[in-house]
Design an enzyme around this catalytic site. Sequence first.
Site, PDB file in Angstrom:
ATOM      1  N   ASP A 140       0.858  -1.186   0.000  1.00 46.87           N
ATOM      2  CA  ASP A 140       0.000   0.000   0.000  1.00 46.87           C
ATOM      3  C   ASP A 140       0.898   1.241   0.000  1.00 46.87           C
ATOM      4  O   ASP A 140       1.584   1.512   0.982  1.00 46.87           O
ATOM      5  CB  ASP A 140      -0.887  -0.027   1.252  1.00 46.87           C
ATOM      6  N   ASP A 156      -3.998   6.866  -3.599  1.00 47.21           N
ATOM      7  CA  ASP A 156      -3.904   5.825  -2.576  1.00 47.21           C
ATOM      8  C   ASP A 156      -4.379   4.531  -3.221  1.00 47.21           C
ATOM      9  O   ASP A 156      -5.570   4.390  -3.539  1.00 47.21           O
ATOM     10  CB  ASP A 156      -4.779   6.218  -1.383  1.00 47.21           C
ATOM     11  N   HIS A 208     -12.043   5.704   2.497  1.00 46.75           N
ATOM     12  CA  HIS A 208     -12.149   7.075   3.012  1.00 46.75           C
ATOM     13  C   HIS A 208     -12.073   8.060   1.867  1.00 46.75           C
ATOM     14  O   HIS A 208     -11.563   7.746   0.779  1.00 46.75           O
ATOM     15  CB  HIS A 208     -10.998   7.347   3.986  1.00 46.75           C
ATOM     16  N   HIS A 225      -6.892  11.091   5.018  1.00 50.23           N
ATOM     17  CA  HIS A 225      -8.241  10.803   5.505  1.00 50.23           C
ATOM     18  C   HIS A 225      -9.011  12.110   5.606  1.00 50.23           C
ATOM     19  O   HIS A 225      -8.741  12.938   6.470  1.00 50.23           O
ATOM     20  CB  HIS A 225      -8.193  10.098   6.865  1.00 50.23           C
ATOM     21  N   GLU A 254     -11.256   0.856  -0.593  1.00 44.96           N
ATOM     22  CA  GLU A 254     -10.381  -0.260  -0.221  1.00 44.96           C
ATOM     23  C   GLU A 254     -11.140  -1.252   0.645  1.00 44.96           C
ATOM     24  O   GLU A 254     -12.007  -0.877   1.437  1.00 44.96           O
ATOM     25  CB  GLU A 254      -9.135   0.224   0.504  1.00 44.96           C
ATOM     26  N   GLU A 298      -7.172  -1.833  -3.337  1.00 44.66           N
ATOM     27  CA  GLU A 298      -7.628  -0.447  -3.182  1.00 44.66           C
ATOM     28  C   GLU A 298      -7.379   0.350  -4.453  1.00 44.66           C
ATOM     29  O   GLU A 298      -6.374   0.171  -5.137  1.00 44.66           O
ATOM     30  CB  GLU A 298      -6.865   0.196  -2.021  1.00 44.66           C
TER      31      GLU A 298
END
Length: 416
Positions: free
Chosen positions: A190, A201, A270, A278, A303, A397
């Site tokens: 990640d 992300d 998120h 976030h 994710e 994700e």
Amino acid sequence: MSEASEVKNADQAPVSNDIPVEVSNASGTNPAETAKSSDKKKKKKKKRANISKIENYFPDGVYPEGEWMDYEQDFNLARTTDEEKRYLKRDLENQDHWNEVRKAAEIHRRVRKNVEGKIHPGMRLTEIADLIENTTRKYTDAEDLTKMDDPTSRGIGFPTGLSINDIAAHFTPNKGDKTVLRYEDVMKVDFGVQINGNIIDSAWTVSFDPQYDNLLTAVREATNTGIKEAGIDVRLTDIGEAIQEVMESYEVEINGETYGVKPCRNLCGHNIGPWRIHGGKSVPIVKNGDITKMEEGEHFAIETFGTTGSGYVTAEGECSHYARQDYDYDAPSLPSAKKLLETINKNFGTLPFCRRYLDRLGEDEHEFALNYLVKQGYVQDYPPLVDIPGSYTAQYEHTILLHPNKKEIVSKGDDY
């Protein structure tokens, strides 16, 4: 991140096969042996990929769009019909912004491509982290933060997560870590890229033993379902319910024992804000009753995490991930903490960082000051998130953009 040199063989010069084996030259060396030795050296020689800043590959400054997907919901159909012109005009006004997000996404894809096939059993996690992060630094032209006017303008979006087996998220090796990746491990990779605070992300799972395939498939399909269900005015709980249904439909047999795949119910996706991984909204991976809706123009990291364990993670183990709190505060009274906070503010701002990044900036003796900043509330720590011992977890994700009439899976690539 959970609310979390391309190598080519050098051309070989032809070596004559009719050199007499027993003839020696004046120096006493055998020409045949010399030729063979030279040949071996040439075989070992490998070309390093000429990785440079991404602008060199896109001189016009326009970066590839991600994969487009229509909104599935009936109440979103009007966005592609009667009100389309008004929506598209608003979207056009954001083209510079979208282009920066796509730039970060293109870098993410290229880093993944560079890593592809290079991760193997026997590598230390520090080697893998360095491979990913150094490639990211080259593409973003952020190899040395101390030489940048604004170190937060581009570069790594957050520390590279390399979480193994029952560790679901938030693990990256600290200095001196000697953990070695094994054939029987399941590792979540990640990592993030950011351009002017626009963060990509995206994550995937690496495994070598085919007995884990169903676990990875369950999580990948659950993530794809979350992406499909996402859209403007969609309730977050409805996305979680769809994800949960898909993931729980899978079973995986490991070492002769069958496990139902469970969502890690206290992990979630998120939304993403400028320089904030976030952004305040959480996308559940189970039905949780949250009727908050997604909105036009938002960025989301969709994710999912699946596990053979309890389906609930707890924070434990040595911490590596940190982020500065986003509020006004007085300077710390402890001099070493004040100095460290200045380093954090200058080089990361509100972006997450890890202890290795502080080491790289010359803050070798930072542990006491960092712990002080955490205890005093200046910095938030994010310890590893772990399911029960002996369990296996997987993660997939993508980052999506909610345009007025369609959604863009901006981090999508040929790999996943």
